[in-house]
Design a protein around this motif. Sequence first.
Motif, PDB file in Angstrom:
ATOM      1  N   SER A  56       0.898  -1.192   0.217  1.00  0.00           N
ATOM      2  CA  SER A  56      -0.188   0.257  -0.325  1.00  0.00           C
ATOM      3  C   SER A  56       0.862   0.710   0.009  1.00  0.00           C
ATOM      4  O   SER A  56       1.894   1.507   0.509  1.00  0.00           O
ATOM      5  N   SER A  57       0.932   2.400  -0.417  1.00  0.00           N
ATOM      6  CA  SER A  57       1.635   3.558  -0.295  1.00  0.00           C
ATOM      7  C   SER A  57       0.886   4.464   0.270  1.00  0.00           C
ATOM      8  O   SER A  57       1.495   5.738   0.553  1.00  0.00           O
ATOM      9  N   ILE A  58      -0.450   4.009   1.392  1.00  0.00           N
ATOM     10  CA  ILE A  58      -0.711   4.923   2.844  1.00  0.00           C
ATOM     11  C   ILE A  58      -1.008   3.754   4.215  1.00  0.00           C
ATOM     12  O   ILE A  58      -0.108   2.977   3.570  1.00  0.00           O
ATOM     13  N   ASP A  59      -0.789   4.354   5.066  1.00  0.00           N
ATOM     14  CA  ASP A  59      -0.578   3.390   5.778  1.00  0.00           C
ATOM     15  C   ASP A  59      -2.222   2.461   6.364  1.00  0.00           C
ATOM     16  O   ASP A  59      -3.153   2.874   6.752  1.00  0.00           O
ATOM     17  N   ARG A  60      -1.314   1.591   6.638  1.00  0.00           N
ATOM     18  CA  ARG A  60      -2.924  -0.057   6.326  1.00  0.00           C
ATOM     19  C   ARG A  60      -1.406  -1.141   7.144  1.00  0.00           C
ATOM     20  O   ARG A  60      -0.763  -0.984   7.580  1.00  0.00           O
ATOM     21  N   PRO A  61      -2.942  -2.143   7.698  1.00  0.00           N
ATOM     22  CA  PRO A  61      -2.030  -2.514   8.450  1.00  0.00           C
ATOM     23  C   PRO A  61      -1.530  -3.837   7.702  1.00  0.00           C
ATOM     24  O   PRO A  61      -1.562  -3.925   6.715  1.00  0.00           O
ATOM     25  N   VAL A  62      -0.515  -4.288   7.931  1.00  0.00           N
ATOM     26  CA  VAL A  62       0.283  -5.302   8.076  1.00  0.00           C
ATOM     27  C   VAL A  62      -0.705  -6.243   7.749  1.00  0.00           C
ATOM     28  O   VAL A  62      -0.805  -6.990   6.265  1.00  0.00           O
ATOM     29  N   LYS A  63      -2.015  -6.757   7.620  1.00  0.00           N
ATOM     30  CA  LYS A  63      -3.076  -7.609   7.204  1.00  0.00           C
ATOM     31  C   LYS A  63      -4.389  -8.077   8.299  1.00  0.00           C
ATOM     32  O   LYS A  63      -4.140  -7.048   9.398  1.00  0.00           O
ATOM     33  N   LEU A  64      -5.740  -7.898   7.977  1.00  0.00           N
ATOM     34  CA  LEU A  64      -6.687  -8.283   8.712  1.00  0.00           C
ATOM     35  C   LEU A  64      -7.474  -9.059   8.309  1.00  0.00           C
ATOM     36  O   LEU A  64      -7.942  -9.866   7.121  1.00  0.00           O
ATOM     37  N   LEU A  65      -8.117  -9.927   8.998  1.00  0.00           N
ATOM     38  CA  LEU A  65      -9.048 -10.951   9.056  1.00  0.00           C
ATOM     39  C   LEU A  65     -10.382 -10.581   7.587  1.00  0.00           C
ATOM     40  O   LEU A  65     -10.655  -9.580   7.936  1.00  0.00           O
ATOM     41  N   ARG A  66     -10.610 -11.072   6.643  1.00  0.00           N
ATOM     42  CA  ARG A  66     -11.219 -10.871   5.767  1.00  0.00           C
ATOM     43  C   ARG A  66     -12.282 -12.151   5.627  1.00  0.00           C
ATOM     44  O   ARG A  66     -12.568 -12.065   4.674  1.00  0.00           O
ATOM     45  N   GLY A  67     -12.381 -13.445   6.438  1.00  0.00           N
ATOM     46  CA  GLY A  67     -12.652 -14.485   5.695  1.00  0.00           C
ATOM     47  C   GLY A  67     -12.379 -16.049   7.304  1.00  0.00           C
ATOM     48  O   GLY A  67     -11.794 -15.371   7.590  1.00  0.00           O
ATOM     49  N   PHE A  68     -13.493 -16.293   7.400  1.00  0.00           N
ATOM     50  CA  PHE A  68     -12.804 -17.264   8.111  1.00  0.00           C
ATOM     51  C   PHE A  68     -14.610 -18.526   8.045  1.00  0.00           C
ATOM     52  O   PHE A  68     -15.564 -18.497   7.898  1.00  0.00           O
ATOM     53  N   GLN A  69     -14.376 -19.419   8.532  1.00  0.00           N
ATOM     54  CA  GLN A  69     -14.952 -20.834   8.350  1.00  0.00           C
ATOM     55  C   GLN A  69     -14.709 -21.865   9.740  1.00  0.00           C
ATOM     56  O   GLN A  69     -13.603 -22.550   9.328  1.00  0.00           O
ATOM     57  N   ARG A  70     -15.297 -22.782  10.399  1.00  0.00           N
ATOM     58  CA  ARG A  70     -15.358 -24.028  10.658  1.00  0.00           C
ATOM     59  C   ARG A  70     -15.588 -24.983  10.081  1.00  0.00           C
ATOM     60  O   ARG A  70     -16.686 -25.211   9.299  1.00  0.00           O
ATOM     61  N   VAL A  71     -14.768 -26.180   9.972  1.00  0.00           N
ATOM     62  CA  VAL A  71     -15.193 -27.084   9.946  1.00  0.00           C
ATOM     63  C   VAL A  71     -14.803 -28.297  10.899  1.00  0.00           C
ATOM     64  O   VAL A  71     -13.727 -28.014  11.595  1.00  0.00           O
ATOM     65  N   THR A  72     -15.928 -29.556  10.736  1.00  0.00           N
ATOM     66  CA  THR A  72     -15.720 -30.469  11.957  1.00  0.00           C
ATOM     67  C   THR A  72     -15.213 -31.733  11.148  1.00  0.00           C
ATOM     68  O   THR A  72     -16.181 -31.582  10.186  1.00  0.00           O
ATOM     69  N   LEU A  73     -14.659 -32.403  11.248  1.00  0.00           N
ATOM     70  CA  LEU A  73     -13.692 -33.825  10.953  1.00  0.00           C
ATOM     71  C   LEU A  73     -13.033 -34.507  11.468  1.00  0.00           C
ATOM     72  O   LEU A  73     -13.098 -34.395  13.002  1.00  0.00           O
ATOM     73  N   SER A  74     -13.817 -36.122  10.884  1.00  0.00           N
ATOM     74  CA  SER A  74     -13.240 -37.200  11.786  1.00  0.00           C
ATOM     75  C   SER A  74     -12.075 -37.692  11.795  1.00  0.00           C
ATOM     76  O   SER A  74     -11.518 -37.096  10.316  1.00  0.00           O
ATOM     77  N   PRO A  75     -11.501 -38.526  12.330  1.00  0.00           N
ATOM     78  CA  PRO A  75     -10.035 -38.809  11.610  1.00  0.00           C
ATOM     79  C   PRO A  75     -10.084 -38.995  10.737  1.00  0.00           C
ATOM     80  O   PRO A  75      -9.776 -39.701  10.011  1.00  0.00           O
TER      81      PRO A  75
END
Length: 689
Positions: A618-637
């Motif tokens: 970025s050419s301006i002051d911005r965060p290093v990174k930001l959360l922009r999505g998430f997903q929870r997943v359940t898995l068997s062994p």
Amino acid sequence: MNQAKEKRLQFTEKAQQIVDRMTLEEKVYLMSGNLSLQDMMADAMGEASHYNAKPYPAGGNEKEGVAPMLFCDGPRGVVCGTGESTCFPVTMCRGASFDAELEEEIGHAIGREVRGHGGNLFAGVCINLPYNPGWGRSQEVYGEDSFALGHMGAALVRGVQDEDVMACVKHYAFNSMEISRFKVSVDCERRTEREVYLPHFKECVDAGAASIMSSYNLYKGIHCGHSDYLLRKVLKEEWDFDGFVMSDFIWGVKDTAEAGNGGQDMEMCCTQFFGDKLVQAVKDGLVSEARINDSALRIVRTILAFEDSYRKSGHAYDKSVLGCKEHVELAKRAAEEGIVLLKNENKVLPLQKEKIKKIALLGKLANKANIGDHGSSRVFPAYVKTPMDGFNEILPDAEVIWYSGEDLEHAREVAKEADAVVFVVGFDHDDEGEFVAVENSENYTGAIGGDRKTLGLHADEVELIKAAGPENKNSAVVMIGGNMIMMTDWADCVSSVLMAFYPGQEGGSVIARIIMGDVNPSGKLPFVLPYEEKDLPQVNWDTTNQYYEYYHGYARLEKKGIRPMLPYGFGLSYTTFTVDKPAFSADGENVRAVCRVKNTGDREGAQVVQMYVGFGNSSIDRPVKLLRGFQRVTLSPGEEKQIEISCPVEKLKYYDTKSASFQLEHMEYEMYIGTSSAEEDLLKGTVSL
């Protein structure tokens, strides 16, 4: 346009016809709470003996067939009644689940219980962003990140309103201090306002929220309940909000003309400045009748739409839905998904039931029903399970010993003689929560709620852990509280640590089931945990002026190059996962991240996959990174799944103060996908826009 908004706008013509037939007095009546302060106090002192024991009415017009607005508070469940409502974990715990689908289910349950209590509005969608985790009511929100606040808050809005109950989002805006909430004027730069403190409110508006509650505090010297900028220009004009605004209770309006002209639609819950005073202000030319007409239209249209939909739904929820088995099971699931395992040295947890003949519970909170704040968010369930209750349930043949911990030498002996020791430490409603006192009081003691002056445990609890923790390698600390709790000075004294927040009426049972292995923990921290408090923004909790900087939380630490003790999004499991085969892409509308997640352990577990976007070019002051999505997943062994997370390009823009608009930088963006915000937990790529 979302369906909720579209449905409401279909009632515009009918609502306008009704408003056109009304007198000035009738229109203003719609804008005014129907209780006097004496009525409210009588309700609180009556048979139920608490605030909002029954829905609080406002407006309505029987002649025109307009029902009153019937207010039920939250957000842990419905405040009304005594011994009836389901008490869910606090919002911060639910935020730690990173499960928007579950939050929407909770919204459905809460909506049904609002109707069961006779209400039609739920005022428990709390999404203020904690500038500092010491804010006493931060337990009522989903965490420190604006994107997560908006995503989870919108899910609750959808769930509640699917049951034909109006959702009220609060407190708009900048309401992140408790003991100064009536007097503090918050200030910040315009980019900070638009990129950090307002986006989550817009997300809920875009999800179709019916109502917004303004906040007590001032913004740039103007009461938020009077703010033409916040209420009219931003909310109603820029965001095209079609619902109505209500004031926070009793002290949310300070002046008749200022509030009437500033875009306030409804004074709650006791009429002090609207009512006859607002009628007179219109007659005196201080407030235009056009403003009154706009507010009346918004209120009538919204109520007509929800009441019509409820009638047509065929639902007739009554008290049988209150605290029903289905809802209690949902509260239990929320605690199971939200509690976070922070440390598990040598895989001490889960404890093996067959080896536990004697377990010691140390700390005052181990045998206390503790569901959080006792202010306006307090819910009254049929029962609350303590950790002591939970361990007695799950270990019926073992000796469960509780000791509060005053005598450290005795605590050492208890810990040494047990097969395992569990410390339950942290806070209750006396330590943090809504601060109710005389307005502008200077007599704050920190003993009856309010903001936390320090972010660590009580000194006696630290001493207890340091004294008794090393006496037993099978040791666990369970932290109870509404937001981040410092661990630096005692974490090495125990083998395992869990953050349980205030886990609701089934919380004690869930804590025991996680420690004993019946439940695999899967929560993730909705905040960063630093080594030192000075790494976070500093706040004067008792002040008339507070400046909010652009950076807070994990974004602040990353920008300053400070490594946290535990990163945002962190949480352990009793199983193991791998994340591989990342791929990143972008088009004109969305950025996407794809990865494969595999359960490489020997038991079922859930993982929260997180996508971050970086702004290093970025050419301006911005965060290093930001959360922009998430997903929870359940898995068997052994099970593996491909996960895809996308984010609208719109959410990558920055606010350009010169053009007063959001702008997209055309550059290469860093993309990350993984299991926490820490670099070592993320796979990296790039996309160009």
